[in-house]
Design a protein around this motif. Sequence first.
Motif, PDB file in Angstrom:
ATOM      1  N   ALA A   2       0.850  -1.189   0.000  1.00  0.00           N
ATOM      2  CA  ALA A   2       0.000   0.000   0.000  1.00  0.00           C
ATOM      3  C   ALA A   2       0.883   1.235   0.000  1.00  0.00           C
ATOM      4  N   THR A   3       0.476   2.254  -0.721  1.00  0.00           N
ATOM      5  CA  THR A   3       1.156   3.536  -0.711  1.00  0.00           C
ATOM      6  C   THR A   3       0.345   4.473   0.174  1.00  0.00           C
ATOM      7  N   LEU A   4       0.984   5.028   1.184  1.00  0.00           N
ATOM      8  CA  LEU A   4       0.302   5.876   2.146  1.00  0.00           C
ATOM      9  C   LEU A   4       0.835   7.296   2.059  1.00  0.00           C
ATOM     10  N   LYS A   5      -0.024   8.245   2.287  1.00  0.00           N
ATOM     11  CA  LYS A   5       0.351   9.647   2.249  1.00  0.00           C
ATOM     12  C   LYS A   5       0.344  10.199   3.670  1.00  0.00           C
ATOM     13  N   LEU A   6       1.385  10.952   4.019  1.00  0.00           N
ATOM     14  CA  LEU A   6       1.431  11.595   5.320  1.00  0.00           C
ATOM     15  C   LEU A   6       0.490  12.788   5.312  1.00  0.00           C
ATOM     16  N   ARG A   7      -0.253  12.956   6.406  1.00  0.00           N
ATOM     17  CA  ARG A   7      -1.238  14.034   6.505  1.00  0.00           C
ATOM     18  C   ARG A   7      -1.110  14.733   7.843  1.00  0.00           C
ATOM     19  N   ALA A   8      -1.469  16.010   7.855  1.00  0.00           N
ATOM     20  CA  ALA A   8      -1.501  16.758   9.108  1.00  0.00           C
ATOM     21  C   ALA A   8      -2.670  16.258   9.943  1.00  0.00           C
ATOM     22  N   ILE A   9      -2.385  15.973  11.215  1.00  0.00           N
ATOM     23  CA  ILE A   9      -3.413  15.572  12.171  1.00  0.00           C
ATOM     24  C   ILE A   9      -3.167  16.427  13.411  1.00  0.00           C
ATOM     25  N   GLY A  10      -3.932  17.489  13.557  1.00  0.00           N
ATOM     26  CA  GLY A  10      -3.685  18.440  14.641  1.00  0.00           C
ATOM     27  C   GLY A  10      -2.319  19.076  14.446  1.00  0.00           C
ATOM     28  N   ASN A  11      -1.481  19.042  15.486  1.00  0.00           N
ATOM     29  CA  ASN A  11      -0.124  19.584  15.404  1.00  0.00           C
ATOM     30  C   ASN A  11       0.897  18.535  15.004  1.00  0.00           C
ATOM     31  N   SER A  12       0.434  17.344  14.649  1.00  0.00           N
ATOM     32  CA  SER A  12       1.319  16.238  14.294  1.00  0.00           C
ATOM     33  C   SER A  12       1.111  15.850  12.836  1.00  0.00           C
ATOM     34  N   VAL A  13       1.851  14.858  12.417  1.00  0.00           N
ATOM     35  CA  VAL A  13       1.705  14.290  11.076  1.00  0.00           C
ATOM     36  C   VAL A  13       1.515  12.800  11.247  1.00  0.00           C
ATOM     37  N   GLY A  14       0.579  12.232  10.511  1.00  0.00           N
ATOM     38  CA  GLY A  14       0.315  10.811  10.613  1.00  0.00           C
ATOM     39  C   GLY A  14      -0.070  10.241   9.268  1.00  0.00           C
ATOM     40  N   MET A  15      -0.349   8.963   9.252  1.00  0.00           N
ATOM     41  CA  MET A  15      -0.811   8.330   8.032  1.00  0.00           C
ATOM     42  C   MET A  15      -2.059   7.526   8.332  1.00  0.00           C
ATOM     43  N   VAL A  16      -2.921   7.439   7.367  1.00  0.00           N
ATOM     44  CA  VAL A  16      -4.164   6.696   7.502  1.00  0.00           C
ATOM     45  C   VAL A  16      -3.987   5.359   6.794  1.00  0.00           C
ATOM     46  N   LEU A  17      -4.240   4.279   7.533  1.00  0.00           N
ATOM     47  CA  LEU A  17      -4.124   2.948   6.945  1.00  0.00           C
ATOM     48  C   LEU A  17      -5.463   2.565   6.329  1.00  0.00           C
ATOM     49  N   PRO A  18      -5.451   2.095   5.092  1.00  0.00           N
ATOM     50  CA  PRO A  18      -6.703   1.702   4.440  1.00  0.00           C
ATOM     51  C   PRO A  18      -7.391   0.556   5.178  1.00  0.00           C
ATOM     52  N   LYS A  19      -8.708   0.532   5.092  1.00  0.00           N
ATOM     53  CA  LYS A  19      -9.517  -0.459   5.789  1.00  0.00           C
ATOM     54  C   LYS A  19      -9.112  -1.891   5.455  1.00  0.00           C
ATOM     55  N   ASP A  20      -8.837  -2.170   4.177  1.00  0.00           N
ATOM     56  CA  ASP A  20      -8.462  -3.534   3.792  1.00  0.00           C
ATOM     57  C   ASP A  20      -7.125  -3.947   4.394  1.00  0.00           C
ATOM     58  N   LEU A  21      -6.194  -3.011   4.516  1.00  0.00           N
ATOM     59  CA  LEU A  21      -4.903  -3.305   5.135  1.00  0.00           C
ATOM     60  C   LEU A  21      -5.081  -3.584   6.627  1.00  0.00           C
ATOM     61  N   LEU A  22      -5.911  -2.791   7.301  1.00  0.00           N
ATOM     62  CA  LEU A  22      -6.201  -3.031   8.715  1.00  0.00           C
ATOM     63  C   LEU A  22      -6.803  -4.417   8.927  1.00  0.00           C
ATOM     64  N   ALA A  28      -7.002  -2.593  14.676  1.00  0.00           N
ATOM     65  CA  ALA A  28      -8.141  -1.713  14.871  1.00  0.00           C
ATOM     66  C   ALA A  28      -7.662  -0.443  15.559  1.00  0.00           C
ATOM     67  N   GLU A  29      -8.498   0.573  15.556  1.00  0.00           N
ATOM     68  CA  GLU A  29      -8.164   1.830  16.212  1.00  0.00           C
ATOM     69  C   GLU A  29      -7.787   1.564  17.669  1.00  0.00           C
ATOM     70  N   GLY A  30      -6.688   2.164  18.101  1.00  0.00           N
ATOM     71  CA  GLY A  30      -6.222   2.000  19.476  1.00  0.00           C
ATOM     72  C   GLY A  30      -5.162   0.928  19.644  1.00  0.00           C
ATOM     73  N   ASP A  31      -4.980   0.056  18.652  1.00  0.00           N
ATOM     74  CA  ASP A  31      -3.933  -0.958  18.724  1.00  0.00           C
ATOM     75  C   ASP A  31      -2.565  -0.288  18.650  1.00  0.00           C
ATOM     76  N   LEU A  44       6.818  -1.720   9.675  1.00  0.00           N
ATOM     77  CA  LEU A  44       5.685  -1.547  10.573  1.00  0.00           C
ATOM     78  C   LEU A  44       5.219  -2.925  11.004  1.00  0.00           C
ATOM     79  N   THR A  45       5.260  -3.196  12.323  1.00  0.00           N
ATOM     80  CA  THR A  45       4.857  -4.501  12.834  1.00  0.00           C
ATOM     81  C   THR A  45       3.906  -4.333  14.008  1.00  0.00           C
ATOM     82  N   THR A  46       3.102  -5.348  14.238  1.00  0.00           N
ATOM     83  CA  THR A  46       2.228  -5.326  15.399  1.00  0.00           C
ATOM     84  C   THR A  46       3.043  -5.662  16.635  1.00  0.00           C
ATOM     85  N   MET A  47       2.591  -5.181  17.773  1.00  0.00           N
ATOM     86  CA  MET A  47       3.278  -5.453  19.024  1.00  0.00           C
ATOM     87  C   MET A  47       2.547  -6.582  19.734  1.00  0.00           C
TER      88      MET A  47
END
Length: 74
Positions: A2-22, A28-31, A44-47
């Motif tokens: 997947a190709t992800l784009k960095l986006r401004a989220i408040g005062n930070s920068v993050g990336m949104v993971l597509p639903k199919d990748l999740l 899920a949110e909060g993991d 990027l790995t799960t903990m």
Amino acid sequence: MATLKLRAIGNSVGMVLPKDLLARMNLAEGDTVQVVESGDGLLLTTMPQETEAQLELGREMMKRYRESFAALAK
């Protein structure tokens, strides 16, 4: 892949993971995930839940004995 784009989220920068990748990564949110730098880029790995539990115990211990650790650090 997947190709992800960095986006401004408040005062930070993050990336949104597509639903199919999740769904494929069983995330899920909060993991919590780990980002590891390698010679080829970022990994990027799960903990594992066991690791997350150990980290939480460590955080609690650091908070509880903060003054003792500060004195030892001098």
